[in-house]
Structures are given as C-alpha cells and as structure tokens.
Write an enzyme that holds these catalytic residues in place. Sequence first.
Site, PDB file in Angstrom:
ATOM      1  N   ASN A  59       4.017   4.949  26.182  1.00  0.00           N
ATOM      2  CA  ASN A  59       4.796   6.011  25.552  1.00  0.00           C
ATOM      3  C   ASN A  59       5.325   5.436  24.248  1.00  0.00           C
ATOM      4  OD1 ASN A  59       6.558   8.018  24.767  1.00  0.00           O
ATOM      5  ND2 ASN A  59       7.490   8.280  26.783  1.00  0.00           N
ATOM      6  N   ARG A  69       1.004   9.045  26.343  1.00  0.00           N
ATOM      7  CA  ARG A  69       1.720  10.285  26.027  1.00  0.00           C
ATOM      8  C   ARG A  69       1.450  10.599  24.560  1.00  0.00           C
ATOM      9  NH1 ARG A  69       7.838  11.032  24.147  1.00  0.00           N
ATOM     10  NH2 ARG A  69       7.898  13.298  24.075  1.00  0.00           N
ATOM     11  N   HIS A 106       7.738  18.426  25.260  1.00  0.00           N
ATOM     12  CA  HIS A 106       8.302  17.871  26.500  1.00  0.00           C
ATOM     13  C   HIS A 106       7.509  18.316  27.728  1.00  0.00           C
ATOM     14  CE1 HIS A 106      12.275  17.580  24.109  1.00  0.00           C
ATOM     15  NE2 HIS A 106      11.735  16.357  24.197  1.00  0.00           N
ATOM     16  N   ARG A 141      18.124  15.704  15.076  1.00  0.00           N
ATOM     17  CA  ARG A 141      17.336  16.815  14.559  1.00  0.00           C
ATOM     18  C   ARG A 141      18.150  18.107  14.569  1.00  0.00           C
ATOM     19  NH1 ARG A 141      12.104  16.002  18.264  1.00  0.00           N
ATOM     20  NH2 ARG A 141      13.166  14.142  19.052  1.00  0.00           N
ATOM     21  N   GLU A 179       7.997  11.204  33.362  1.00  0.00           N
ATOM     22  CA  GLU A 179       6.845  11.516  32.512  1.00  0.00           C
ATOM     23  C   GLU A 179       5.714  10.505  32.701  1.00  0.00           C
ATOM     24  OE1 GLU A 179       8.773  13.270  28.478  1.00  0.00           O
ATOM     25  OE2 GLU A 179       9.712  11.451  29.274  1.00  0.00           O
TER      26      GLU A 179
END
Length: 426
Positions: free
Chosen positions: A27, A109, A197, A257, A401
């Site tokens: 990742n 990922r 996501h 963000r 994940e």
Amino acid sequence: MSAAAPAAMPAAPAVASSGANLVVVLNCGSSSIKFAVYDGGVDPLPRRALWNGKVQGIGGPAPDFGETGVAPFAITLDAAEPYTGALALIRDRVLARLAGRRVGVVAHRVVHGGSRYFEPVRVDAAVLDDLRGYIPLAPLHQPFALEAIAILLREYPRLPQVACFDTGFHHTIPKVEQILPLPYDAWQRGVRRYGFHGLSYAYMATALPERHGDAARGRTIVAHLGSGASLCAMQGLESVATTMGFSALDGLMMGTRTGALDPGAVLYLMEIEKLGLEEVGRVLYHRSGLLGVSGISSEPRVIVRHEGDEGETGERARIALALYVRRIVREIGAMAAVLGGLDMLAFTAGVGEHNAFIRERVCRDLAFLGVELDEAANQAHAATISSPASRVLVAVEPTNEEWIAARMALERLRDTASDGALRDGR
C-alpha cells in the site's frame, strides 16, 4: 536497488506458516509504504497477516522502518531515490523471513482504475501504461503504487502482480450518481464520479453482515474517516452512492484536503489571486481541510486539545472541528435521503475507529434520524455503540484493506500457475 540502514539492524523474527505461497500486499503512498504478508496456503485466507510493517518518512529527514516484532528504527535512504530504497528494504526484510518458502503474488492497492478497470487485474507493461493515464486523478497515491509495480516488473518479470482498485467497489452505483452536470461529452470521455476507499468498503461489506446479520444488508452508510475521508451508501451490501467523485478531493472535509468546494472558489484563486495550477493543487490537497482551518494539525485528536484555548487558536480549533462534523452530518443526511431511510451507520478507519468524541458529535446531530448513542459503549470503542432504543444500529468496525487485496489477488490467480515466485536467494 539498495537501501542503507544501521549496521545494527534488528533481525527479522521467524514467523510460522503453512509453507505454501505467501501473498505480499503493498500500500504505497507519497511518503510511506505499508506492507503485509499473508499465508496463501490456508483456506480461507486468515484475516490476520503473518506479519506487517511500514517505511515512513520517505523523502524526509528522518525515515524509519517498523514491522511485527520489531520496534521502529531509523534508516538511511538514498537521497536521490528514496522510494526505490524503501522498496528494496521491504524486499530484503521479506526475503529474510521466507525460510525456504516463496512469495507467489504481490497485491497492490491502486487507487484509480478509471472507467476500464473494475476487477483486480494482473499487471503487465500494457496495463501499467494504461494505469499511468490515471495519475492526474489521484496524484497522492497513483504514481507511487505504479512505481513499485514498475520496479518489480523490471527486477522480477515472472512474479505475478495484481492491481486491486479502490474505485472498483463503486462500479454498482447507478448512472444518475456517476454522471456529473457537465456537457455530456465529458461523460463520454470518462469524466464522472468514480468513488474511492473501495477496498475498505469491500471489507465492510464482508465484516458487517458477519457481525450484525441482516441489519447490514439494508440501508447502510459506512463512514470511512481517516486522513482521507468518504461515505458510502450501501443497499444489499453494494455501493449505491458515495461522496468522493472524479477525484479523491470531493465530498467530506479531510485532514488536509478540502472535500466538496465551490469550483468558483478555485477559479477565483487562479484568476484573481493568480495562483498557478501547481500551487492550487497544493492548496486543495495539502493545505486545506482540518489543517488549513485550524492551523494546528490534520488530526482531530490533536485539535480537540485546543478547543478551550483563548483567542484565535481556540476559535480556529472549535470551528475546524465543528465544520468537520457538520460536513459529515450533512452528507449522511443526503445519503439517507438517497437510501430512503437509514438502518445502520458504521464508522471505520483511523478517526472513525478511534475518536469517540467525533462519533459522539456526529451521532448527536443525527438524532433526527433516530440515532441514539450508548455513551459507555462509544467510549469503549465497542462493536455496537447505539443504545437499544436507537432506531439506527451504529457500529464501529476496524477496516482491513490489506486482507481484501490479498484475497482478491489469490482469487485472480487461482487458476494461473505462478512459476515466477520470489524465493529467498532470489
């Protein structure tokens, strides 16, 4: 490819395994690389990794490395190619633990699969070139995952690599959710809502019904609240709406963000304040959100310590957290409208799993939907934090994940011979 590290680098502890092929999950972010190693010889695939770790601070003055059984320690990376060095260090640490076993596949990922890639795909040079075309849509993550893939393709061309896409889970959202109110030819060129996501939401679609049964199969909203943040509305465990859009800038206010923003504000920054494209990008991705409003931190748990401060510091801390919560509540309300009601709300990711005060404030403002919190359960980060009287089941579920990516990679290669496995001794 080499990585310099202290002479007294701690030894890699031995890890038990079935002896069959291992799955390595990478990742990759701009300043860190997380990895996890799973035993591909056990069916079903164990959700707990054999071991995992992370290189962080890549490109900075003090990078470090930590893994299961080894406390983080300082490392030295080549200033000219720090990312390559970090990958080399992970490779060498994995090789040191193999003990005659082999890595059968590497799962990555990859944030953006565009309008072409929804399912996991084995990556070759042609696929890699395709994926580079999506770098402008996910500049914080896409280039770094692709750099790792390219290095491994070059050094181990027969080692299977599988890209697992964060956008893939959202391919079920209807066209009315995907299309943006731009001229129609923008849709035809692929300018649309993609959502992100997805690996986290795919895990939620597995874990929530296991823990909560049919309640999770109804009108469910999952709040993935981390440094990046989004919501996903699910019906029947499939995505029907999500807050992130064409890029990972849309939707909720995040750590650095903006989230959803009037595009006129961007035009103003460029036309009137004369900010160039790169500077606007830095503002939107790195200098906004919780950090930008508070001036303190991108972390809610840090900002909350300053809510009681006097003067501008306290005022900015209070408004930053109030805005953060307000945006979550506003978007949950919109998602509930799309679903026609709400049966379950689940919190996940770093903020969602660990910040009880954020969950409390969000749920307080959702009382109109019938949300009622059990304060003791919330403080304990219990799996269910709603009270028995709540009309909405409120859950806290850690995401996974890496396990989803490992499982996807194994399924993709189930009928493919992996004669290019990575062995100790290389």
